[in-house]
Design an enzyme around this catalytic site. Structure first.
Site, short mmCIF file in Angstrom:
data_model
loop_
_atom_site.label_atom_id
_atom_site.label_comp_id
_atom_site.label_asym_id
_atom_site.label_seq_id
_atom_site.Cartn_x
_atom_site.Cartn_y
_atom_site.Cartn_z
CD GLN A 1 90.37 -22.56 79.45
OE1 GLN A 1 90.42 -22.62 78.23
NE2 GLN A 1 89.28 -22.14 80.08
N GLY A 2 94.75 -21.49 81.01
CA GLY A 2 94.98 -20.40 81.95
C GLY A 2 96.09 -20.67 82.95
NE ARG B 1 85.26 -14.06 84.15
CZ ARG B 1 85.91 -13.07 84.74
NH1 ARG B 1 85.29 -11.96 85.07
NH2 ARG B 1 87.19 -13.19 85.01
NE ARG C 1 89.64 -5.83 87.32
CZ ARG C 1 88.70 -6.72 87.63
NH1 ARG C 1 87.51 -6.30 88.06
NH2 ARG C 1 88.92 -8.02 87.52
CG ASP D 1 82.67 -32.66 88.31
OD1 ASP D 1 82.97 -31.58 88.86
OD2 ASP D 1 81.50 -33.00 88.09
N PRO E 1 91.73 -17.58 78.91
CG PRO E 1 92.30 -19.50 77.71
CD PRO E 1 92.74 -18.66 78.88
CB SER E 2 87.97 -18.49 82.16
OG SER E 2 88.97 -17.90 82.96
CE1 TYR F 1 86.53 -15.58 91.54
CE2 TYR F 1 87.08 -13.28 91.92
CZ TYR F 1 87.46 -14.56 91.56
OH TYR F 1 88.77 -14.81 91.23
#
Length: 244
Positions: free
Chosen positions: A15-16, A187, A204, A57, A182-183, A146
Site C-alpha cells: 500500500q501507500g 495513525r 504543517r 518480512d 493508509p498507514s 522516528y
C-alpha cells in the site's frame, strides 16, 4: 519505457508509496518484485502486468537472502518499509527505540547487504532508501525515535554511495513530507479526535494539503532510471515546501 529490461525489488509494496512506486515502475517496463509482510495487501496486484508478488518480512535476514538469491537479476532496490513512532524522548521506551531502528534502519542494512553482490555481478544498480523530511532535514514535534532513525538512513545511504561509487552502484534516499497513506490514516484514527488530528497534519504542509502516494512515485522512478545516472549519495526532498 524508462525501466525496460530492469528488475526491481520493493519492500512494503502492499500500500501507500510502495504500491504507487511498484505500479509506476511496472508501467515503465520494469519486472517488479512487490513484497510486503502482509500477503493480503499483495492480492490487489492480481492481473497487473510485470509485477510478481511475494511475502517478505524485512526483519527476517534469512528470508531476505533467500528471496534475493531466487531472483534472476536485480537492478533496482527500493527500501520502503518503515514505522512512525509518536512521542518525545521522555516518552520513548527502549522497545520503541529498538523497533524504530530495526525496521527503519537495520532492515535497509540487511536488504542492501544482500542485494549488493547480485547488483555488482550485474555491473551496477540503483538503491533507493526511504528517509523522511523528519530527521536530518527538520525536527518535528513528537517524532523522537522516528526522526533519529530516519536521520540514520541518510548516513547509511551516503556510506553505501561512497563505498561503491566507482562500481556502478548508486544509492540515494527520498525525504517525503506528509503523505496521505493508509498507514497515516490508521495513525490519525488512533487520536482522540481524528478530524482535528487530520487538520493538524494538513496545517504543517505549506501547500495546504498532504501529498498523495502517486505524487512521490515519480522521484522513485527517476532515481531508478538512467536519467539519474550522475546522482548518488543524495537526499531528495519531496515535502510540499516543509523545508523551504
Amino acid at each position: 519505457m524508462r525501466l525496460q529490461g530492469k528488475t526491481a525489488l520493493i519492500t512494503a509494496a502492499g500500500q501507500g508509496i510502495g504500491r504507487a512506486s511498484a505500479l509506476a515502475m511496472a508501467a515503465e517496463g520494469a519486472q517488479v518484485w512487490a513484497t510486503d509482510v502482509n500477503e493480503k495487501l499483495l492480492e490487489t496486484y492480481a492481473g497487473v502486468p510485470n509485477i510478481h508478488v511475494t511475502k517478505l518480512d524485512v526483519l527476517d535476514k534469512t528470508a531476505i537472502q533467500k528471496l534475493i538469491n531466487s531472483m534472476p537479476a536485480l537492478d533496482i532496490l527500493f527500501n520502503c518499509a518503515g514505522f512512525v513512532h509518536n512521542g518525545t524522548i521522555l516518552q520513548a521506551t527502549d522497545e520503541d527505540w529498538n523497533f524504530a531502528f530495526n525496521l527503519n534502519v537495520r532492515a535497509q542494512f540487511w536488504m542492501i547487504q544482500a542485494a549488493l553482490p547480485k547488483m555488482l555481478a550485474n555491473g551496477g544498480g540503483s538503491i533507493i532508501n526511504m528517509a523522511s523530511v523528519c530527521g536530518s532535514l527538520k525536527g518535528l514535534p513528537n517524532r523522537f525515535a522516528y526522526g533519529a532513525s530516519k536521520a540514520a538512513v541518510v548516513g547509511l545511504t551516503k556510506s553505501v554511495a561512497a563505498d561503491f561509487v566507482g562500481q556502478g552502484i548508486r544509492c540515494n534516499a527520498i525525504a517525503p513530507g506528509t503523505v496521505d497513506t493508509p498507514s497515516l490514516g490508521d495513525r490519525i484514527n488512533s487520536y482522540a479526535d481524528p478530524v482535528e488530528a487530520r487538520k493538524n497534519f494538513v496545517a504543517r504542509q505549506p501547500m495546504g494539503r498532504m501529498a498523495q502516494a502517486h505524487e512521490i512515485a515519480p522521484i522513485v522512478v527517476y532515481l531508478a532510471s538512467n536519467e539519474s545516472v550522475f546522482a548518488t549519495g543524495q537526499l531528495f526532498s519531496v515535502d510540499g515546501g516543509m523545508t523551504i
